[in-house]
Design an enzyme around this catalytic site. Structure first.
Site: not given
Length: 346
Positions: A53, A237, A242
């Protein structure tokens, strides 16, 4: 915010986990630190990161930056004992991290020790294998993945990795180990080898799960329950789909879709019809769609801890509010009907 046991471990974690993959790309260090402060204030004690990351995109020059940002927060704020910290070793084939080398005993140790230096801590509470060397059905590969032959070679590697994990646990560098983007067969092998040889058991599984991605609901759910292996649900999500912000196939300024047009393969000809269905359920019942999607994850008949990511404090506040939401039976019935209408939109 409830605190719950993490499977068979001795860890107690918040029912929602704070995700970090935008820290160092879409979020600055100051913004990331503000997110940690807010999450802890709202009762979150569980953070998840990875050596690769930030994402969107994953680059050699930025890999590890998110762990460094978390380490700088720990150095500035202190209180390592206030958080349960999870990270991951990158799986085979990512040229941005350690030249794409596979997970082996040597790379496990090297990756963990690198992470400890960046995180400015002497241990990680949960260290996960980001994906298996042999590949899997995740990251939209369910449509094309072909299982490789050679089970014995896979098991030999697993056993060697578990033996190195035992050494790292004995040295106090890691408390527990876990899996990510793994299959049911793979998890069963890891567990069987650990039990047979008295080695550390894989404690958790971090796979994708949301209203739009329900692969976990069948064989994986059974293993999760019977082996007490909680799901750490990433992308609950569906990369923001979403929330409704991409409804109508739009790309808002500053959004993840600006950097990744298909949202990792989630934007398909059918996905917006499914999104509209779930947004309609939320609207009919006066619910925030993000909170509905997150609260749904916590209703499952297997243990689930959703990993919440955000690029703003307002988004994070809204998402954390899902901890106070209990979905009515009518909402759950409509969600079940929608799932049958759109079983696999991406």
């Amino acid at each position: 915010m409830k605190l719950i046991p993490l499977g068979r471990t001795d860890l107690t974690v918040s029912e929602f986990c704070l995700g970090t993959m935008t820290w160092g790309s879409q979020n600055s260090e100051a913004e990331a630190h503000a997110q940690i402060d807010l999450a802890l204030d709202q009762g979150v004690n569980f953070l998840d990161t990875a050596e690769m990351y930030p994402t969107n995109p994953v680059l050699p020059e930025t890999a590890g930056r998110t762990e460094t940002i978390i380490g700088n927060w720990l150095a500035a704020r202190g209180g390592r004992d206030r958080i349960v910290l999870a990270s991951k070793i990158t799986g085979e084939g990512s040229p941005a991290v350690r030249d794409g080398e596979p997970v082996t005993p040597a790379s496990l140790r090297r990756a963990l020790e690198g992470a400890l230096g960046r995180l400015k801590t002497d241990h990680v509470d949960l260290y996960q294998i980001h994906w298996p060397n042999r590949g899997s059905y995740h990251f939209r590969k369910m449509w094309s993945y072909t299982p490789p032959a050679g089970a014995e070679a896979v098991r030999e590697n697993m056993l060697a990795v578990l033996e190195e994990a035992q050494a790292l646990v004995a040295e106090g560098k890691v408390r527990h180990i876990g899996l990510s983007n793994e299959t049911v067969w793979g998890a069963a092998q890891w567990l069987s080898l650990a039990d047979r040889h008295g080695l550390p058991r894989m404690a958790t599984i971090q796979n994708e799960y949301s209203l739009l991605c329900r692969q976990f609901d069948t064989d994986w759910a059974e293993l999760s329950v019977l082996e007490e292996m909680p799901l750490l649900a990433y992308s609950p999500l569906a990369a923001g789909l979403l929330s409704g912000k991409y409804a109508g196939d739009v790309t808002p300024d500053g959004s993840r879709r600006e950097r990744n047009a298909t949202l990792g393969g989630r934007v398909t000809p059918t996905v917006f019809e499914a999104v509209a269905g779930y947004l309609g359920i939320a609207a009919r019942h006066g619910l925030d769609p993000c909170q509905m999607a997150l609260a749904f994850c916590r209703t499952r008949p297997f243990p689930v801890i959703p990993i919440i990511g955000a690029t703003s404090l307002d988004q994070l506040r809204t998402n954390l509010g899902a901890a106070r939401l209990v979905l009515d039976p009518e909402v759950l019935a409509e969600i079940a009907a929608a799932r049958r209408a759109w079983p696999a939109p991406f």
